[in-house]
Motif scaffolding. Structure first.
Motif, PDB file in Angstrom:
ATOM      1  N   ALA A   1      -7.402   0.268   4.891  1.00 43.68           N
ATOM      2  CA  ALA A   1      -6.921  -0.805   5.765  1.00 43.68           C
ATOM      3  C   ALA A   1      -7.962  -1.907   5.890  1.00 43.68           C
ATOM      4  O   ALA A   1      -7.632  -3.103   5.858  1.00 43.68           O
ATOM      5  CB  ALA A   1      -6.576  -0.235   7.139  1.00 43.68           C
TER       6      ALA A   1
ATOM      7  N   THR B   1       1.437  11.927   3.174  1.00 44.31           N
ATOM      8  CA  THR B   1       0.784  12.251   4.446  1.00 44.31           C
ATOM      9  C   THR B   1       0.883  13.716   4.846  1.00 44.31           C
ATOM     10  O   THR B   1       0.206  14.142   5.781  1.00 44.31           O
ATOM     11  CB  THR B   1       1.363  11.392   5.584  1.00 44.31           C
TER      12      THR B   1
ATOM     13  N   ILE C   1       0.638  11.303   9.776  1.00 52.10           N
ATOM     14  CA  ILE C   1       1.068   9.907   9.861  1.00 52.10           C
ATOM     15  C   ILE C   1       1.080   9.440  11.313  1.00 52.10           C
ATOM     16  O   ILE C   1       0.854   8.257  11.600  1.00 52.10           O
ATOM     17  CB  ILE C   1       2.436   9.691   9.184  1.00 52.10           C
TER      18      ILE C   1
ATOM     19  N   GLY D   1      -3.357   6.733   4.112  1.00 47.57           N
ATOM     20  CA  GLY D   1      -3.556   5.933   5.309  1.00 47.57           C
ATOM     21  C   GLY D   1      -4.977   5.932   5.827  1.00 47.57           C
ATOM     22  O   GLY D   1      -5.201   5.762   7.029  1.00 47.57           O
TER      23      GLY D   1
ATOM     24  N   TYR E   1       0.850  -1.192   0.000  1.00 42.62           N
ATOM     25  CA  TYR E   1       0.000   0.000   0.000  1.00 42.62           C
ATOM     26  C   TYR E   1       0.881   1.236   0.000  1.00 42.62           C
ATOM     27  O   TYR E   1       1.853   1.314   0.753  1.00 42.62           O
ATOM     28  CB  TYR E   1      -0.899   0.014   1.236  1.00 42.62           C
TER      29      TYR E   1
ATOM     30  N   GLN F   1       7.343   6.808  12.500  1.00 45.60           N
ATOM     31  CA  GLN F   1       7.163   5.426  12.058  1.00 45.60           C
ATOM     32  C   GLN F   1       8.035   4.471  12.875  1.00 45.60           C
ATOM     33  O   GLN F   1       7.593   3.386  13.272  1.00 45.60           O
ATOM     34  CB  GLN F   1       7.484   5.320  10.563  1.00 45.60           C
TER      35      GLN F   1
ATOM     36  N   TYR G   1       3.507   4.625   2.573  1.00 47.42           N
ATOM     37  CA  TYR G   1       2.646   5.745   2.187  1.00 47.42           C
ATOM     38  C   TYR G   1       3.034   7.085   2.805  1.00 47.42           C
ATOM     39  O   TYR G   1       2.310   8.076   2.651  1.00 47.42           O
ATOM     40  CB  TYR G   1       1.184   5.417   2.514  1.00 47.42           C
ATOM     41  N   GLU G   2       4.184   7.161   3.440  1.00 46.16           N
ATOM     42  CA  GLU G   2       4.576   8.410   4.101  1.00 46.16           C
ATOM     43  C   GLU G   2       4.526   9.611   3.161  1.00 46.16           C
ATOM     44  O   GLU G   2       4.133  10.714   3.556  1.00 46.16           O
ATOM     45  CB  GLU G   2       5.987   8.280   4.679  1.00 46.16           C
TER      46      GLU G   2
ATOM     47  N   LEU H   1       3.647  -1.215   4.072  1.00 46.92           N
ATOM     48  CA  LEU H   1       3.040   0.115   4.148  1.00 46.92           C
ATOM     49  C   LEU H   1       4.089   1.147   3.761  1.00 46.92           C
ATOM     50  O   LEU H   1       5.058   1.371   4.490  1.00 46.92           O
ATOM     51  CB  LEU H   1       2.515   0.381   5.564  1.00 46.92           C
TER      52      LEU H   1
ATOM     53  N   THR I   1      -2.621   8.417  11.552  1.00 50.31           N
ATOM     54  CA  THR I   1      -3.160   7.342  10.715  1.00 50.31           C
ATOM     55  C   THR I   1      -2.443   6.009  10.875  1.00 50.31           C
ATOM     56  O   THR I   1      -3.075   4.954  10.788  1.00 50.31           O
ATOM     57  CB  THR I   1      -3.109   7.741   9.229  1.00 50.31           C
ATOM     58  N   LEU I   2      -1.129   6.028  11.095  1.00 53.35           N
ATOM     59  CA  LEU I   2      -0.371   4.775  11.082  1.00 53.35           C
ATOM     60  C   LEU I   2      -0.796   3.807  12.186  1.00 53.35           C
ATOM     61  O   LEU I   2      -1.025   2.617  11.902  1.00 53.35           O
ATOM     62  CB  LEU I   2       1.127   5.062  11.156  1.00 53.35           C
TER      63      LEU I   2
ATOM     64  N   PHE J   1      -4.149   2.300  11.211  1.00 55.47           N
ATOM     65  CA  PHE J   1      -4.042   1.450  10.025  1.00 55.47           C
ATOM     66  C   PHE J   1      -3.484   0.084  10.413  1.00 55.47           C
ATOM     67  O   PHE J   1      -4.024  -0.966  10.028  1.00 55.47           O
ATOM     68  CB  PHE J   1      -3.130   2.129   8.996  1.00 55.47           C
TER      69      PHE J   1
END
Length: 368
Positions: free
Chosen positions: A233, A253, A259, A228, A188, A307, A249-250, A247, A262-263, A266
């Protein structure tokens, strides 16, 4: 005195750049939606019957952009074996090529690889006029019949409404080689995940990985829209028996707080349904522009740290199957600034380096 430039037309200069007649009437045409063809990269194909990366009806409310981008066939592959002396493809797209920083061959083309898993070799890309949304192109022609395993990579940034495969009228078509595992890897992410801006479909990093690691890769990259959202998800969690979630997708964001918000949610949605499936969180790659924009570098650092902290916290809490990869290191150490088309999106060189860096990590997580 100014000298007026002239328009250059290679066809008029003796260079043939557009497809010649394929004599398609001498072939037998097959829909890859029928057996024994295998189509990879579309988990809901059997349910919906169309080349789309997300389900038509999922119960989730998708943004209009994601819903539209789901029709782009990034990561889609048609796999089969044949002894035909010729292979011709006929494609009807949702629209023509229209991107300034990505070749039509990458946005709208189909490229062809031949060989067994782990031994696939590129042979050619479909030839077509960028202004047209339908084309027919010969991918190879031998002097005699030859048994080969074929992988066709579908367009990265355009929808495909129909595909037809043309072979000799007496040719045999049989099953594609088996994967090393029936469990797919789900990626993703952003426009980079989707394949922007590879010169041809086979050079998107998910497709390169599929040649390095003989399993199905599902590309859920959504250009500018890998944000995200929990809806994505939930949809991803519905895919049967996944081997790995990646994942990446940073890059879409924006502010670091996005992030951070959302992280965790997700990951938790994926964990609720797949408590033991490995999750690999990949931070944004370095880009040529980063060296000139200090504020952007600082933002990247903050998002990367978020992250890392999320992954470390979950591991501390007992989730041994979640991992982090520093995307800043994926492009290597030399000529990094030459790895993008526009300062952000990778060239083929950039995608190759991403895949080469990720492949050993993915193999270890898949235990292959």
């Amino acid at each position: 005195m100014a000298v007026q430039s002239k328009e250059i037309n290679l066809d008029q200069l003796g260079g043939t750049i557009y497809p010649e007649t394929t004599n398609g009437e001498q072939l037998r045409w097959h829909s890859p939606l029928e057996a024994p063809f295998h189509i990879a990269g579309f988990p809901w194909l059997a349910q919906d019957g169309i080349y789309r990366r997300l389900p038509l009806a999922s119960g989730a409310v998708l943004s209009p952009a994601v819903d539209t981008l789901a029709y782009c066939t990034a990561g889609g592959q048609i796999r089969f074996r044949t002894n035909s002396s010729r292979l011709v493809i006929r494609v009807r797209l949702a629209g023509p090529a229209n991107m300034y920083h990505m070749p039509p061959t990458g946005q709208c083309g189909v490229d062809c690889y031949l060989g067994e898993p782990g031994e696939q070799s590129f042979i050619t890309t479909a030839r077509f006029k960028p202004t047209e949304s339908e084309y027919e192109s010969q991918l190879y022609q031998w002097d005699s019949k030859k048994d080969v395993a074929v992988t066709l990579n579908l367009p990265l940034y355009q929808g495909v409404e129909e595909v037809w495969i043309g072979v000799d009228k007496d040719a045999v078509i049989s099953d594609a080689p088996a994967y090393a595992s029936s469990r797919p890897v789900i990626i993703y992410g952003t426009s980079i995940t989707q394949g922007g801006c590879a010169s041809r479909p086979g050079m998107a990093y998910s497709n390169i990985l599929s040649r390095m690691i003989p399993v199905e890769f599902v590309n859920l990259g959504f250009s500018g829209n890998g944000k995200g959202e929990p809806e994505l998800a939930h949809i991803m969690s519905e895919i049967d028996d996944p081997a790995l979630f990646i994942l990446d997708y940073e890059g879409n964001t924006g502010e670091a707080g996005n992030i951070a918000r959302t992280l965790p949610a997700f990951i938790q949605i994926l964990r609720d349904r797949h408590p033991e499936v490995p999750i690999l969180v990949v931070s944004r790659i370095s880009t040529a522009e980063d060296q000139f924009y200090i504020e952007r570098r600082d933002l990247n650092d903050r998002r990367r740290l978020i992250q890392i902290e999320n992954v470390e916290q979950r591991r501390t809490e007992g989730d041994a199957n979640i991992h982090f990869v520093d995307g800043f290191k994926l492009l290597g150490d030399d000529f990094v600034n030459d790895c993008t088309v526009d300062g952000t999106h990778p060239t083929d060189l950039g995608f190759l380096r991403m895949a080469q860096s990720l492949a050993p990590i993915i193999k270890r997580l898949l235990r292959l």
